[in-house]
Design an enzyme around this catalytic site. Sequence first.
Site, PDB file in Angstrom:
ATOM      1  N   SER A 284      44.008  38.053  35.380  1.00 52.52           N
ATOM      2  CA  SER A 284      42.664  38.623  35.307  1.00 52.52           C
ATOM      3  C   SER A 284      42.151  38.668  33.873  1.00 52.52           C
ATOM      4  O   SER A 284      40.946  38.640  33.642  1.00 52.52           O
ATOM      5  CB  SER A 284      42.659  40.034  35.904  1.00 52.52           C
ATOM      6  OG  SER A 284      43.552  40.873  35.183  1.00 52.52           O
ATOM      7  N   GLY A 332      35.473  34.037  34.273  1.00 46.90           N
ATOM      8  CA  GLY A 332      34.988  35.032  35.224  1.00 46.90           C
ATOM      9  C   GLY A 332      35.841  36.272  35.197  1.00 46.90           C
ATOM     10  O   GLY A 332      37.070  36.192  35.199  1.00 46.90           O
ATOM     11  N   SER A 337      32.902  38.400  44.770  1.00 41.40           N
ATOM     12  CA  SER A 337      32.279  39.255  45.793  1.00 41.40           C
ATOM     13  C   SER A 337      33.149  40.427  46.203  1.00 41.40           C
ATOM     14  O   SER A 337      32.645  41.447  46.677  1.00 41.40           O
ATOM     15  CB  SER A 337      31.925  38.417  47.031  1.00 41.40           C
ATOM     16  OG  SER A 337      33.097  37.837  47.582  1.00 41.40           O
ATOM     17  N   CYS A 339      35.619  41.655  43.988  1.00 37.45           N
ATOM     18  CA  CYS A 339      36.262  42.110  42.752  1.00 37.45           C
ATOM     19  C   CYS A 339      35.533  43.331  42.209  1.00 37.45           C
ATOM     20  O   CYS A 339      34.305  43.331  42.115  1.00 37.45           O
ATOM     21  CB  CYS A 339      36.251  40.993  41.720  1.00 37.45           C
ATOM     22  SG  CYS A 339      37.172  41.400  40.223  1.00 37.45           S
ATOM     23  N   TYR A 419      39.220  38.725  54.465  1.00 33.13           N
ATOM     24  CA  TYR A 419      39.096  38.243  53.088  1.00 33.13           C
ATOM     25  C   TYR A 419      39.419  39.419  52.170  1.00 33.13           C
ATOM     26  O   TYR A 419      38.883  40.513  52.341  1.00 33.13           O
ATOM     27  CB  TYR A 419      37.671  37.738  52.851  1.00 33.13           C
ATOM     28  CG  TYR A 419      37.389  37.252  51.444  1.00 33.13           C
ATOM     29  CD1 TYR A 419      38.260  36.381  50.797  1.00 33.13           C
ATOM     30  CD2 TYR A 419      36.233  37.654  50.769  1.00 33.13           C
ATOM     31  CE1 TYR A 419      37.990  35.908  49.524  1.00 33.13           C
ATOM     32  CE2 TYR A 419      35.949  37.187  49.498  1.00 33.13           C
ATOM     33  CZ  TYR A 419      36.832  36.324  48.881  1.00 33.13           C
ATOM     34  OH  TYR A 419      36.559  35.863  47.602  1.00 33.13           O
ATOM     35  N   GLY A 421      40.523  40.686  47.989  1.00 32.05           N
ATOM     36  CA  GLY A 421      40.727  40.351  46.586  1.00 32.05           C
ATOM     37  C   GLY A 421      42.198  40.407  46.242  1.00 32.05           C
ATOM     38  O   GLY A 421      42.952  41.192  46.825  1.00 32.05           O
ATOM     39  N   MET A 422      42.610  39.575  45.297  1.00 31.59           N
ATOM     40  CA  MET A 422      44.011  39.592  44.895  1.00 31.59           C
ATOM     41  C   MET A 422      44.335  40.848  44.093  1.00 31.59           C
ATOM     42  O   MET A 422      45.504  41.124  43.807  1.00 31.59           O
ATOM     43  CB  MET A 422      44.347  38.333  44.087  1.00 31.59           C
ATOM     44  CG  MET A 422      44.277  37.044  44.911  1.00 31.59           C
ATOM     45  SD  MET A 422      45.273  37.106  46.412  1.00 31.59           S
ATOM     46  CE  MET A 422      46.920  37.049  45.718  1.00 31.59           C
ATOM     47  N   ARG A 469      49.460  39.655  38.449  1.00 33.10           N
ATOM     48  CA  ARG A 469      48.166  39.241  37.885  1.00 33.10           C
ATOM     49  C   ARG A 469      47.475  40.405  37.193  1.00 33.10           C
ATOM     50  O   ARG A 469      46.766  40.234  36.213  1.00 33.10           O
ATOM     51  CB  ARG A 469      47.272  38.697  39.007  1.00 33.10           C
ATOM     52  CG  ARG A 469      45.999  38.028  38.517  1.00 33.10           C
ATOM     53  CD  ARG A 469      45.222  37.456  39.694  1.00 33.10           C
ATOM     54  NE  ARG A 469      44.269  36.447  39.246  1.00 33.10           N
ATOM     55  CZ  ARG A 469      43.012  36.699  38.908  1.00 33.10           C
ATOM     56  NH1 ARG A 469      42.561  37.940  38.955  1.00 33.10           N
ATOM     57  NH2 ARG A 469      42.205  35.746  38.509  1.00 33.10           N
TER      58      ARG A 469
END
Length: 557
Positions: A284, A332, A337, A339, A419, A421-422, A469
């Site tokens: 990130s 980024g 969307s 995050c 869906y 976010g990681m 991450r």
Amino acid sequence: MPATTQKTYLDPSTALNELKNYSRSDGLSVSQLMDSTVHGGLTYNDFLMLPGKIDFAAHEVVTESKITRNVVLKTPFMSSPMDTVTEVDMAISLALLGGIGVIHHNQSPVAQAAMVRAVKRHENGFITDPVVLSPEHLVEDVLDVKARLGFCGIPVTDTGALGGKLVGIVTSRDVQFQPAQSRLADVMTRDLVTALEGITLTEANDILRDSKKGKLPIVDTDGRLVSLLARSDLLKNQTYPLASKLPESKQLYSAAAIGTRPADRERLALLVEAGLDIVVLDSSQGNSIFQVDMIKWIKSTYPSLEVIAGNVVTREQAATLIAAGADGLRVGMGSGSICITQEVMAVGRPQATAVYAVSEFANKFGVPVIADGGVSNVGHIVKALALGAGAVMMGGLLAGTTEAPGEYFYHEGKRVKAYRGMGSLEAMEEGKTSASSSKANGPGTSKYPSPPSKSQSANHVHENAATTRYFSEASTVKVAQGVSGDVQDKGSVKDFLPYLHAGLQHSFQDIGVKNVKELREGVEEGRVRFELRTASAQVEGGVHGLNSYTKRLFAVI
């Protein structure tokens, strides 16, 4: 009553000359638009591009661009390395359509390497590492290959290995209705059409087409197998002319993400062995000593491997990674969307400003930039390319397609896919013990995709991609930087991506440029102009004033 004075107008034929009397062109230059001291940080919705002159057809537009120093794609589309976006099906489909999918690493190294291998085996020129069996192998061995790899046109050599003397070939028709314990020596086809080593790919394809065979073994003068050519690949060449392939081998490009931990070096070794072409360092905040050390190690250990580093949003961050040897940069932070990094961590940057600032700097060194996040329509893609990006990376825009991992389910009457976010807590629980997973997700949940192979990864705890991450694995408290949700069914990528490509071509036509190079030159020279949008202008530019409407984005006719 006094007579009115009639206004005198200019001669219409002098209209083009009259333009020269203006001190500047209509609208703003990119430097005026992106002056953050005046306008602050901008998103894609905050501005428009002014139209140019159309003197060519939309189909003449070429969207080819670079994503690393040495990799060129026919279409500037990439899928994000998220576990609800990119696995084998997405990676193969994007590569066939001219883009590339980045396989996520929220899974075991063995499972991820298997996905890379599947992409590389999907389409080939000369297959230099074909599966080979011996006459003593059984029909059940052929069926096992078909179940695992999806094909069963397998050459048979006396040694059961490449380099052995070719004695036959076994196809699906050969083993159909045969007992599983039958020897291949008893069922294989011995009447073969072959070609000699040294033949060109074009000549070999001609033989394959005229022979009407499914496979063409390539042998040396002693009849020993050296490679293989598949008819299915010849058909794919006709169906997918934009496919992203290595120029030498004609195999599809394969990309995958890793972290920057010591264990990721072992993971990368497996990926490279499987045929990896591009590695994406997934972080990130990419401006770290850990990423710098990893870049340097990769470039010294695997000098031919392309490295995309990031994420970054400032030229200071970019400078560190470029100096370390990065071949591409991912831009980024908090713009996706799902995050919430900007909200929770108070760091990040509006995406349009970030893409412009980083690409303006990175392009001086020949390092392409990938705009990651904030893309929800074709217009956003065009704006990212105009601001200097070589491609866009999409997550939510692709997550609802059939090629994305996971199963469809219905929510409030709509067919959707999960869906996440990681940086979501759900993603951070992936790969942990069943006890910890059940605490986060509840018993019996099947909303998110299962590990790709139970035998390879379901019963093994792997280093979690989300926590590596965003946090240290040792951190007791995990603070979410992403959320979980669902996205509506978008159908197949093989329909959706051509819509994006066609939209891109029409947008380029409206701007008056035929390719990405012309677009960049026009922006840099001030010929391609921009305009800021007020809040009212954004409302005006969308659907408004209707009682109800249906928004259809594309149709396959």
